[in-house]
Design a protein around this motif. Structure first.
Motif, PDB file in Angstrom:
ATOM      1  N   SER A 286      52.241   9.133  18.177  1.00  0.00           N
ATOM      2  CA  SER A 286      50.800   9.311  18.057  1.00  0.00           C
ATOM      3  C   SER A 286      50.475  10.704  18.043  1.00  0.00           C
ATOM      4  O   SER A 286      49.384  10.877  17.870  1.00  0.00           O
ATOM      5  CB  SER A 286      50.237   8.451  19.271  1.00  0.00           C
ATOM      6  N   ARG A 287      51.358  11.740  18.682  1.00  0.00           N
ATOM      7  CA  ARG A 287      51.013  13.091  18.771  1.00  0.00           C
ATOM      8  C   ARG A 287      51.176  13.913  17.341  1.00  0.00           C
ATOM      9  O   ARG A 287      51.018  15.070  17.565  1.00  0.00           O
ATOM     10  CB  ARG A 287      51.609  13.634  20.165  1.00  0.00           C
ATOM     11  N   ARG A 288      52.186  13.342  16.665  1.00  0.00           N
ATOM     12  CA  ARG A 288      52.491  14.086  15.478  1.00  0.00           C
ATOM     13  C   ARG A 288      51.514  13.897  14.405  1.00  0.00           C
ATOM     14  O   ARG A 288      50.614  13.061  14.321  1.00  0.00           O
ATOM     15  CB  ARG A 288      53.800  13.466  15.042  1.00  0.00           C
ATOM     16  N   LYS A 289      51.627  15.077  13.560  1.00  0.00           N
ATOM     17  CA  LYS A 289      50.779  14.919  12.490  1.00  0.00           C
ATOM     18  C   LYS A 289      51.318  14.355  11.052  1.00  0.00           C
ATOM     19  O   LYS A 289      52.335  14.459  10.988  1.00  0.00           O
ATOM     20  CB  LYS A 289      50.405  16.255  11.898  1.00  0.00           C
ATOM     21  N   LYS A 290      50.720  13.148  11.020  1.00  0.00           N
ATOM     22  CA  LYS A 290      51.502  12.196   9.781  1.00  0.00           C
ATOM     23  C   LYS A 290      50.793  13.012   8.342  1.00  0.00           C
ATOM     24  O   LYS A 290      49.745  13.552   8.242  1.00  0.00           O
ATOM     25  CB  LYS A 290      50.806  10.961   9.711  1.00  0.00           C
TER      26      LYS A 290
ATOM     27  N   TYR B  28      56.387  12.928   9.111  1.00  0.00           N
ATOM     28  CA  TYR B  28      55.647  13.580  10.097  1.00  0.00           C
ATOM     29  C   TYR B  28      55.854  15.171  10.234  1.00  0.00           C
ATOM     30  O   TYR B  28      57.188  15.473   9.476  1.00  0.00           O
ATOM     31  CB  TYR B  28      55.935  13.112  11.458  1.00  0.00           C
TER      32      TYR B  28
ATOM     33  N   GLY C 282      55.474   7.552  23.121  1.00  0.00           N
ATOM     34  CA  GLY C 282      54.122   7.740  22.404  1.00  0.00           C
ATOM     35  C   GLY C 282      54.406   9.074  21.666  1.00  0.00           C
ATOM     36  O   GLY C 282      53.262   9.637  21.090  1.00  0.00           O
ATOM     37  N   LEU C 283      55.290   9.435  21.105  1.00  0.00           N
ATOM     38  CA  LEU C 283      55.575  11.016  20.667  1.00  0.00           C
ATOM     39  C   LEU C 283      55.034  10.658  19.209  1.00  0.00           C
ATOM     40  O   LEU C 283      54.296  11.720  18.604  1.00  0.00           O
ATOM     41  CB  LEU C 283      57.032  11.031  20.397  1.00  0.00           C
TER      42      LEU C 283
END
Length: 261
Positions: free
Chosen positions: A14-18, A28, A11-12
């Motif tokens: 989902s934790r990144r800023k797009k 990202y 799930g990396l």
């Protein structure tokens, strides 16, 4: 776009800023300042996204092909934004300011050139031709002249010279590389960015170089091995991309189905 289930393990994503999502890639924030993670999607689009589909494995193959080409260009002194391939779908690249132009280099008449000028598709051109297109999806990426580029301050005269010189160097390299494995480089599109390094600004190749952005034909049969297979409903799109990767030695024959799956 696919649901989050298509994200990398753990799930990396989902934790990144797009930062940005385009038709074929998502950008990202990278792990270090000045870096970006470029994620290759399986989405396929044509005719300014009027035609859409999801082609299983396309993003994986494009990531591998583009990474291979960018790495080789860096090695021969052609500057790109590419740093490294991180995994099957992601690359670490340098953050650049994108120049709002698409630069197309044509060696053989095909696509819009054939339509505009009435030249039969497949006719070799007397010399390589470079064209500029304004990156604006809502306008259909119109073709523009150098006068438009400088008048609207999209790029300076020096930058235009750099774009043309780099495009011709890439053409020379790709023409030989693909020709050595029985593939004809018909044409290709490049995008460029400004890389800021202290007080210095360099023009570098950005985005990707893959069968999505190049017309590639088999030398013997003229069979299309690129995105035209999707545009023209020829089928076997991903399989053609995999064959390009196989010929370049990127994908071993025994592992093709696993990589494309």
């Amino acid at each position: 776009m696919r649901p989050p289930a298509a994200a990398p393990r753990g799930g990396l994503m989902s934790r990144r800023k797009k930062i940005y999502e385009g038709k074929a890639k998502i950008l990202y924030e990278g792990p270090e300042p000045g870096t970006i993670i470029q994620y290759f999607k399986d989405d396929a689009t044509a005719f300014n996204a009027q035609k859409k589909a999801i082609l299983e494995g396309k993003g994986v193959i494009n990531n591998q092909i583009s990474g291979f080409i960018m790495q080789n260009l860096n090695a021969i002194g052609v500057p790109t934004h590419y740093i490294k391939t991180m995994n099957m779908r992601e690359q670490l690249v340098r953050e650049v300011e994108i120049i709002p132009l698409e630069v197309v280099c044509r060696n053989v008449a095909a696509g819009s050139l054939s339509t505009r000028l009435g030249i039969e598709e497949g006719t070799p051109l007397p010399r390589s031709i470079i064209e500029f297109y304004y990156k604006k999806d809502e306008l259909g990426d119109p073709m523009v002249a150098e006068e438009h580029i400088t008048a609207f301050n999209w790029a300076s005269t020096q930058e235009i010279d750099d774009l043309m010189a780099l495009t011709l160097r890439v053409n020379d390299y790709l023409f030989g590389m693909f020709g050595a494995v029985g593939i004809k480089l018909v044409d290709f599109k490049l995008e460029f960015g400004r890389l800021y390094e202290g007080d210095m600004v360099r023009t570098v190749i950005a985005d990707e170089i893959s069968p999505d952005s190049a017309r590639l034909w088999d030398v013997q049969t003229n069979e299309k091995m690129d995105k035209d297979r999707f545009r023209r409903d020829l089928g076997n799109v991903t399989e053609a991309y995999v064959e390009v990767a196989r010929r370049l030695g990127i994908v071993k024959q025994a592992g093709i189905s696993e990589v494309a799956g």
